[in-house]
Write an enzyme that holds these catalytic residues in place. Structure first.
Site, PDB file in Angstrom:
ATOM      1  N   CYS A   2       0.825  -1.207   0.000  1.00  0.00           N
ATOM      2  CA  CYS A   2       0.000   0.000   0.000  1.00  0.00           C
ATOM      3  C   CYS A   2       0.862   1.262   0.000  1.00  0.00           C
ATOM      4  O   CYS A   2       1.955   1.279   0.559  1.00  0.00           O
ATOM      5  CB  CYS A   2      -0.880   0.035   1.236  1.00  0.00           C
ATOM      6  N   ARG A  27       5.174   0.146  -5.930  1.00  0.00           N
ATOM      7  CA  ARG A  27       5.104  -0.715  -4.750  1.00  0.00           C
ATOM      8  C   ARG A  27       4.141  -1.880  -4.952  1.00  0.00           C
ATOM      9  O   ARG A  27       4.193  -2.856  -4.200  1.00  0.00           O
ATOM     10  CB  ARG A  27       4.653   0.107  -3.535  1.00  0.00           C
ATOM     11  N   TRP A  74      -3.023  -2.658  -1.467  1.00  0.00           N
ATOM     12  CA  TRP A  74      -2.647  -4.027  -1.822  1.00  0.00           C
ATOM     13  C   TRP A  74      -3.409  -4.902  -0.835  1.00  0.00           C
ATOM     14  O   TRP A  74      -3.130  -4.885   0.361  1.00  0.00           O
ATOM     15  CB  TRP A  74      -1.130  -4.207  -1.671  1.00  0.00           C
ATOM     16  N   ASN A 100      -1.628   1.633   5.935  1.00  0.00           N
ATOM     17  CA  ASN A 100      -0.781   0.512   5.499  1.00  0.00           C
ATOM     18  C   ASN A 100      -0.571  -0.374   6.705  1.00  0.00           C
ATOM     19  O   ASN A 100      -0.392   0.141   7.811  1.00  0.00           O
ATOM     20  CB  ASN A 100       0.616   0.979   5.077  1.00  0.00           C
ATOM     21  N   GLY A 101      -0.494  -1.686   6.491  1.00  0.00           N
ATOM     22  CA  GLY A 101      -0.221  -2.580   7.626  1.00  0.00           C
ATOM     23  C   GLY A 101      -1.434  -3.424   7.957  1.00  0.00           C
ATOM     24  O   GLY A 101      -2.387  -3.509   7.177  1.00  0.00           O
ATOM     25  N   GLU A 490      18.201 -17.307  -8.280  1.00  0.00           N
ATOM     26  CA  GLU A 490      17.823 -15.925  -8.598  1.00  0.00           C
ATOM     27  C   GLU A 490      17.302 -15.813 -10.036  1.00  0.00           C
ATOM     28  O   GLU A 490      16.319 -15.125 -10.302  1.00  0.00           O
ATOM     29  CB  GLU A 490      19.035 -15.002  -8.356  1.00  0.00           C
ATOM     30  N   LYS A 494      13.555 -14.525 -11.023  1.00  0.00           N
ATOM     31  CA  LYS A 494      13.316 -13.388 -11.930  1.00  0.00           C
ATOM     32  C   LYS A 494      12.318 -13.785 -13.007  1.00  0.00           C
ATOM     33  O   LYS A 494      11.395 -13.063 -13.296  1.00  0.00           O
ATOM     34  CB  LYS A 494      14.608 -12.971 -12.636  1.00  0.00           C
ATOM     35  N   GLU A 497       8.624 -14.449 -11.599  1.00  0.00           N
ATOM     36  CA  GLU A 497       7.855 -13.317 -11.068  1.00  0.00           C
ATOM     37  C   GLU A 497       7.392 -12.340 -12.150  1.00  0.00           C
ATOM     38  O   GLU A 497       6.354 -11.731 -12.011  1.00  0.00           O
ATOM     39  CB  GLU A 497       8.607 -12.587  -9.956  1.00  0.00           C
ATOM     40  N   HIS A 513      18.385 -36.198  -8.513  1.00  0.00           N
ATOM     41  CA  HIS A 513      17.600 -36.686  -7.380  1.00  0.00           C
ATOM     42  C   HIS A 513      16.136 -36.293  -7.502  1.00  0.00           C
ATOM     43  O   HIS A 513      15.429 -36.250  -6.507  1.00  0.00           O
ATOM     44  CB  HIS A 513      18.209 -36.171  -6.069  1.00  0.00           C
ATOM     45  N   LYS A 612       6.383  -4.254  -4.030  1.00  0.00           N
ATOM     46  CA  LYS A 612       7.807  -3.943  -3.945  1.00  0.00           C
ATOM     47  C   LYS A 612       8.302  -4.023  -2.511  1.00  0.00           C
ATOM     48  O   LYS A 612       9.392  -4.481  -2.236  1.00  0.00           O
ATOM     49  CB  LYS A 612       8.055  -2.547  -4.516  1.00  0.00           C
TER      50      LYS A 612
HETATM   51  C1  F6R Z   1      12.299 -10.371  -6.212  1.00  0.00           C
HETATM   52  C2  F6R Z   1      12.071  -9.437  -5.150  1.00  0.00           C
HETATM   53  C3  F6R Z   1      11.659  -9.950  -3.819  1.00  0.00           C
HETATM   54  C4  F6R Z   1      12.415  -9.188  -2.724  1.00  0.00           C
HETATM   55  C5  F6R Z   1      11.891  -9.598  -1.340  1.00  0.00           C
HETATM   56  C6  F6R Z   1      12.659  -8.943  -0.226  1.00  0.00           C
HETATM   57  O1  F6R Z   1      12.704  -9.731  -7.383  1.00  0.00           O
HETATM   58  O2  F6R Z   1      12.189  -8.253  -5.332  1.00  0.00           O
HETATM   59  O3  F6R Z   1      11.860 -11.314  -3.719  1.00  0.00           O
HETATM   60  O4  F6R Z   1      13.770  -9.459  -2.832  1.00  0.00           O
HETATM   61  O5  F6R Z   1      10.538  -9.237  -1.235  1.00  0.00           O
HETATM   62  O6  F6R Z   1      12.592  -7.557  -0.320  1.00  0.00           O
HETATM   63  P1  F6R Z   1      13.635  -6.623   0.424  1.00  0.00           P
HETATM   64  O7  F6R Z   1      14.957  -6.845  -0.179  1.00  0.00           O
HETATM   65  O8  F6R Z   1      13.109  -5.243   0.190  1.00  0.00           O
HETATM   66  O9  F6R Z   1      13.603  -7.011   1.874  1.00  0.00           O
END
Ligand code: F6R
Length: 617
Positions: A2, A27, A74, A100-101, A490, A494, A497, A513, A612
């Site tokens: 949010c 976000r 959100w 928010n929260g 990673e 990527k 997502e 395995h 985000k």
């Molecule tokens: C993936 C991504 C998320 C963040 C995760 C942690 O591309 O962005 O997996 O890495 O939500 O976020 P931070 O680093 O802000 O704690």
């Protein structure tokens, strides 16, 4: 997650609120709403969808006025729809609130309020909070500020809120606990927001509210603006005004079609910035003040525990390999969400490293607080300056990657790994576990990385071309060994997502395995097969895949012949130290995910369901 923007001042509020909401779109959200006050009272509009939908909805309405609050939601409690969107009114539409929260005890509070005749239109915890504030205010005949104090003392959970009332159309009240809020102090105006991005074009003077602080911002027509900050116990606080470093340019796409692509291309600069002033090549030293000032805690640590989520967790896994290889300190890597709840053993001689781009991830913050409470020394590696995690840790280092707007983390990952390399090197130097010549070789190589990333970025068109071939693939496997294993995780994250293609990362040797059962002539397998360490072994793993007709996309070192010959597609990257490959090889993985997602028509910067900054657990 949010986003909050609130404005009170001498300008028209609505355009500032809307621009602020656009800045917060990165976000992640599903609905949006706004409320302004003008002559005939509060005017509140909300809609499902994007901020642009809200703007269209509001078009033609009288949105004039010098005070207002606006929100992107959100969904947590209740479906994403117009009714559950914020702002929420109190029963008689006297007060409007955005939040928010999560209010954890909202069900009990709601029941109590219902007994007192309050009725609710939405399924949200937020509406419970605004009703509670209003109920306390009316029942006791007290001011809105006092009612906010009393209501928040009854609340269990996390919140950042902004409130306005029709009885005092010159005042916005903000409060936070566990969810960030920042106040921009302008010339005759205040802007309150959940992060600094909506403030950048108006002021450089900012105040980050502390936990359990309540700010009352008032701008009356013929009086000086006032700001009063108190804590929940009603103790007056003196806010610290800081200077915002971010500029407008970094919040714009700068000619790129997406923020994600821009941020991928920023990586050479980001890497330079992350070690600027921290490496002294002549003296063969690395200096991180967060470590130098607390060398005792690090050097006497029995073990290091790295805790993080998502991409930051992957960076943490690279960090484990780096610290164990160079500094010979045992390292455990923990998902913050598991760590905080699984009754972990935390000793006073443990050092906990929390990694977070946003510095606001609720689980990581909770893990930090848990470790602190149990006596561990806690060090943070964060990007957003002044966020909750860097404020909650004993010491730390910023990665200086600049604002990351694309939801998928790219430049923050490379900068996190860079800082972790510096952490490992400085501990190794202090412990004497690395020779002077090896140390020098690594820092010299670190210095070459920005140029090598520039060179790798030249492969963009080639990657975009063969990404077309995989647009309709349904599954991907990513394989790597050693330092390249976290990279496989990673790369897979990527892709899934932003393109919504199922992808899994695996240590290459683990494939037999189980995952090898998935391999057929339709399955693309991305193998990070740079020519160090376990090269022969990864060649064998590739042979195993080829024998089952899997389609190999490899990342190889320039000059490689063996893996190239086995690959359907290959990407050549410049040679570097094995431990530095993750910083370099993540670039083609990011580009591959990006181009596949673009080909599929996905919203690359704001993928569905993602946020985000994950400020709820
Ligand atoms: C993936 C991504 C998320 C963040 C995760 C942690 O591309 O962005 O997996 O890495 O939500 O976020 P931070 O680093 O802000 O704690």
């Amino acid at each position: 997650m949010c986003g909050i923007v609130a404005y009170v001042g001498n300008r028209e509020a609505y355009p500032i609120l809307m621009k602020g909401l656009h800045r917060l779109e990165y976000r992640g959200y599903d609905s949006a709403g706004v409320c302004v006050y003008n002559n005939d009272g509060l005017h509140l509009y909300k809609t499902l969808g994007k901020v642009a939908d809200l703007e269209r909805f509001v078009e033609g309405k009288d949105m004039s006025g010098h005070i207002g609050i606006a929100h992107t939601r959100w969904a947590t409690h209740g479906l994403p729809n117009e009714i559950n969107a914020h702002p929420h009114y109190s029963q008689y539409a006297d007060i409007a609130l955005i939040h928010n929260g999560i209010i954890e005890n909202y069900a009990t509070l709601k029941e109590e309020l219902q007994k007192h005749g309050r009725s609710f239109t939405s399924e949200t915890d937020t509406e419970v909070l605004v009703q509670l504030i209003d109920f306390i205010r009316m029942d006791n005949g007290i001011s809105l500020e006092e009612a906010v104090h009393q209501a928040l003392s009854q609340v269990v959970g996390a919140y950042a809120i902004a409130i306005m009332s029709k009885d005092d159309p010159y005042t916005v009240i903000g409060a936070r606990k566990g969810s960030p809020l920042v106040i921009g102090v302008g010339d005759g105006e205040f802007i309150l927001a959940s992060d600094a991005t909506p403030l950048v074009e108006y002021t450089k003077k900012v105040i980050y509210l502390d936990e359990e602080e309540i700010a009352v911002m008032t701008v009356r027509p013929d009086a000086e603006p006032t700001l009063r900050v108190t804590n929940l116990k009603n103790v007056r606080k003196t806010p610290l005004v800081q200077t915002l470093e971010t500029n407008l340019e970094v919040l714009e796409k700068g000619g790129y079609p997406h923020f994600m692509l821009k941020e991928i291309y920023e990586q050479p600069k980001v890497i330079r910035d992350s070690f600027r002033g921290r490496i002294n090549v002549e003296r063969n030293t690395v200096a991180l003040s967060g470590i130098i000032d607390h060398q005792k805690e690090f050097l006497s640590a029995r073990r290091i525990i790295i805790t993080a989520c998502g991409t930051s967790w992957h960076a943490g896994l690279v960090g484990k390999y780096l610290i164990e290889e160079l500094a010979r300190i045992p390292v455990e890597v923990e998902y913050a969400s598991e760590y905080r709840y699984r009754h972990p053993i935390i000793n006073k001689d443990d050092v906990v490293i929390a990694i977070s781009q946003s510095g606001e991830t609720a689980d990581t913050l909770a893990a930090v607080n848990l470790a602190r409470d149990q006596g561990a020394f806690v060090y943070g590696i964060c990007n957003v300056v002044g966020a909750s995690i860097p404020r909650a840790t004993h010491s730390g280092t910023y990665i200086h990657a600049g604002p990351e707007i694309g939801v998928a983390s790219t430049k923050a990952f490379t900068a996190q790994v860079c800082v972790l390399t510096l952490v490992a090197l400085s501990l190794a130097k202090a412990k004497g576990t690395v020779s002077e010549s090896r140390f020098r070789a690594i820092i010299n190589e670190l210095y070459t990385l920005p140029d090598k990333i520039e060179k790798t970025l030249l492969l963009n068109d080639r990657i975009a071309d063969f990404a077309k071939i995989f647009t309709y693939s349904r599954n991907f496997l990513y394989l790597g060994r050693g330092y390249n294993y976290p990279l496989a995780l990673e790369g897979a994250l990527k892709l899934k997502e932003i393109s919504y293609i199922h992808a899994e990362g695996y240590p290459a040797a683990e494939m037999k395995h189980g995952p090898i059962a998935l391999v057929d002539n339709e399955m693309p397998i991305v193998v990070i097969a740079t020519n160090q360490g376990n090269y022969e072994k990864i060649v064998s793993n590739i042979q195993e895949v080829k024998a089952r007709k899997g389609r190999i996309i490899s990342i190889v070192t320039e000059g490689d012949t063996t893996v190239k010959a086995l690959s359907d597609f290959y990407i050549e990257i410049p040679p570097t130290e094995a431990m530095l490959v993750p910083i370099l090889a993540c670039v083609p993985l990011q580009l591959l995910a990006y181009h596949i997602a673009v080909q599929r028509g996905c919203n690359v910067d704001q993928p569905r369901n993602l946020a985000k900054s994950v400020t709820v657990e």
